[in-house]
Design a protein around this motif. Structure first.
Motif, PDB file in Angstrom:
ATOM      1  N   GLY A  91       0.833  -1.176  -0.009  1.00  0.00           N
ATOM      2  CA  GLY A  91      -0.063   0.082  -0.118  1.00  0.00           C
ATOM      3  C   GLY A  91       0.668   1.208   0.145  1.00  0.00           C
ATOM      4  N   ARG A  92       1.942   1.196   0.847  1.00  0.00           N
ATOM      5  CA  ARG A  92       2.695   2.400   0.906  1.00  0.00           C
ATOM      6  C   ARG A  92       3.363   2.725  -0.445  1.00  0.00           C
ATOM      7  NH1 ARG A  92       4.603   5.210   5.143  1.00  0.00           N
ATOM      8  NH2 ARG A  92       4.043   3.728   6.511  1.00  0.00           N
ATOM      9  N   TRP A  94       2.683   1.559  -3.459  1.00  0.00           N
ATOM     10  CA  TRP A  94       1.465   1.889  -4.362  1.00  0.00           C
ATOM     11  C   TRP A  94       1.032   3.232  -4.463  1.00  0.00           C
ATOM     12  CZ3 TRP A  94      -1.083  -0.461  -8.215  1.00  0.00           C
ATOM     13  CH2 TRP A  94      -2.111  -0.092  -8.673  1.00  0.00           C
ATOM     14  N   ARG A  95       0.827   3.940  -3.251  1.00  0.00           N
ATOM     15  CA  ARG A  95       0.373   5.475  -3.201  1.00  0.00           C
ATOM     16  C   ARG A  95       1.618   6.290  -3.499  1.00  0.00           C
ATOM     17  NH1 ARG A  95      -2.062   3.020   1.567  1.00  0.00           N
ATOM     18  NH2 ARG A  95      -0.056   3.922   3.011  1.00  0.00           N
ATOM     19  N   ARG A  96       2.843   5.799  -3.052  1.00  0.00           N
ATOM     20  CA  ARG A  96       3.964   6.514  -3.245  1.00  0.00           C
ATOM     21  C   ARG A  96       4.228   6.702  -4.974  1.00  0.00           C
ATOM     22  NH1 ARG A  96       7.354  10.274  -0.560  1.00  0.00           N
ATOM     23  NH2 ARG A  96       7.841   8.599   1.221  1.00  0.00           N
ATOM     24  N   TRP A  98       1.998   6.197  -7.436  1.00  0.00           N
ATOM     25  CA  TRP A  98       0.828   6.879  -8.144  1.00  0.00           C
ATOM     26  C   TRP A  98       1.084   8.437  -8.051  1.00  0.00           C
ATOM     27  CZ3 TRP A  98      -1.796   5.775 -11.932  1.00  0.00           C
ATOM     28  CH2 TRP A  98      -2.336   4.449 -12.243  1.00  0.00           C
ATOM     29  N   ARG A  99       1.587   8.872  -6.524  1.00  0.00           N
ATOM     30  CA  ARG A  99       2.044  10.284  -6.461  1.00  0.00           C
ATOM     31  C   ARG A  99       3.048  10.924  -7.578  1.00  0.00           C
ATOM     32  NH1 ARG A  99       0.576   9.419  -0.720  1.00  0.00           N
ATOM     33  NH2 ARG A  99       3.010   9.027  -0.561  1.00  0.00           N
ATOM     34  N   TYR A 296       9.716   4.890  -9.018  1.00  0.00           N
ATOM     35  CA  TYR A 296       9.702   5.108  -7.388  1.00  0.00           C
ATOM     36  C   TYR A 296      11.392   5.204  -7.257  1.00  0.00           C
ATOM     37  CZ  TYR A 296       9.995   4.585  -2.349  1.00  0.00           C
ATOM     38  OH  TYR A 296      10.206   4.955  -1.130  1.00  0.00           O
TER      39      TYR A 296
END
Length: 380
Positions: A91-92, A94-96, A98-99, A296
């Motif tokens: 989750g961490r 994944w969100r990073r 997309w940002r 990333y």
């Protein structure tokens, strides 16, 4: 003796002092939400089937088994995928990712990186670097499965159909809209009507290579599991053989055994679809998420780099190390290399993750020597 070595003598392995706290209510709420996502995905697919087949007018009721299994597979895959993304590690990142993807600065600087990462996903160059044999095998299986699904699912849902024109041509329809007409005896017609046979042959080549490797590679034989590694390949092989047998029976035997072969083929396909969310081939669904990991990492290379606490060499983006520490704490793992009463946290002086891979190997060796020879005589 260095500080890392001294601490390793007191602590041979990274500490795991914090135990995972179970939160049944949180887990129950998360599971319920993921189940609702799965039900919603199944409802959306059912609606698309009704829309694409014009109110089930062009839907073939004989294919109901395939459709039910596909809807179940979509619901189960959505449930498992959303549950997987809800875990702290995935989750961490994944969100990073997309940002970073929607960042204008990154888009301006790394415009070419995104298509290259997607191209690498489809060409599987990460497997090519491990060996040509494995790369050819994975490419045949990957494209055989992907292309077969792209053809089979629209046909099953009634999204693709053929009609006969007054000129004797076949008109191809997709989602209720006419696309183009072609002569069935032309090369294009042959490729369209035998597209599944071509993808099946491609998949068959990959499966033969995979079974040969599974039965002759001693390193694989020692760790492979029958249910997880062999059964999915066997199901794919059964699908390929029965599907090609349908074509052979129609072309050369006048359809004498078509009913039995079609039933067997449907059973194999349904079993594979049901096992898809829970077996080896779920990594086909997970793999696209790794595209964001490359973005990333690449964007992190232009930020502050983490220096090894022992040798001082840069070995990873500092952002990656800090996110890793936070993630480990969230899952109840404490990798701090110290014995004090201060609460664990990513800001502490020394973590196991603060060491580069080479220094980790050195620290393990020093800790092993200290455990075997506590008097310091270095006698094994």
């Amino acid at each position: 003796m260095s500080q890392a070595a001294a601490q390793q003598q007191r602590l041979p392995e990274p500490a795991h002092s914090r135990t995972t706290v179970t939160r049944p209510r949180v887990q129950l709420g998360l599971r319920t939400r993921c189940i609702l996502y799965g039900v919603l995905a199944a409802a959306v697919l059912t609606g698309l089937i009704a829309l694409g087949s014009r109110g089930f007018h062009w839907f073939d009721a004989a294919l109901i088994g395939y459709v039910v299994a596909t809807i179940f597979a979509v619901a189960a895959v959505t449930y498992k995928y959303s549950f997987w993304l809800a875990r702290p590690p995935t989750g961490r990142y994944w969100r990073r990712s997309w940002r970073l993807f929607f960042s204008y600065e990154n888009f301006r600087r790394y415009t070419a990186l995104i298509p290259l990462a997607i191209l690498d996903l489809f060409s599987q160059q990460f497997i090519r670097r491990r060996g040509l044999y494995r790369w050819i095998m994975h490419q045949c299986i990957f494209w055989g499965v992907l292309l077969s699904c792209c053809i089979t699912f629209p046909l099953t849902f009634g999204w693709i159909r053929m009609t006969l024109t007054p000129a004797g041509e076949h008109l191809l329809w997709f989602f209720g809209f006419p696309l183009f007409a072609f002569r069935p005896e032309s090369v294009l017609g042959f490729l369209i009507y035998h597209a599944l046979d071509i993808t099946a042959l491609l998949l068959l080549v990959g499966l033969v290579l995979a079974f040969h490797r599974r039965f002759h590679d001693l390193a694989l034989i020692s760790i492979q599991r029958f249910g997880f590694d062999i059964v999915p390949l066997a199901l794919l092989l059964a699908i390929v053989v029965s599907g090609l047998a349908l074509t052979a029976d129609s072309a050369w035997l006048g359809g004498a055994y078509y009913w039995y072969l079609s039933l067997a083929h449907e059973v194999f396909v349904v079993l594979w679809l049901i096992s898809l969310p829970f077996g080896k081939f779920f990594h086909l669904i997970e793999r696209p998420a790794t595209v964001g990991i490359e973005l990333y990492w690449k964007t992190g290379e232009r930020t502050a780099m983490q220096r090894c606490a022992r040798c001082g060499e840069e070995f990873a983006p500092a952002r990656f190390i800090e996110d890793l520490k936070k993630t480990l704490l969230e899952v109840g793992e404490d990798y701090t290399l110290r014995h004090d009463s201060s609460p664990p946290g990513p800001e502490q002086a020394l973590w196991w993750q603060d060491l580069c891979p080479a220094c980790k190997r050195v620290a393990r060796g020093q800790a092993t020597l200290a455990a075997l020879d506590p008097e310091g005589n270095r006698f094994l």
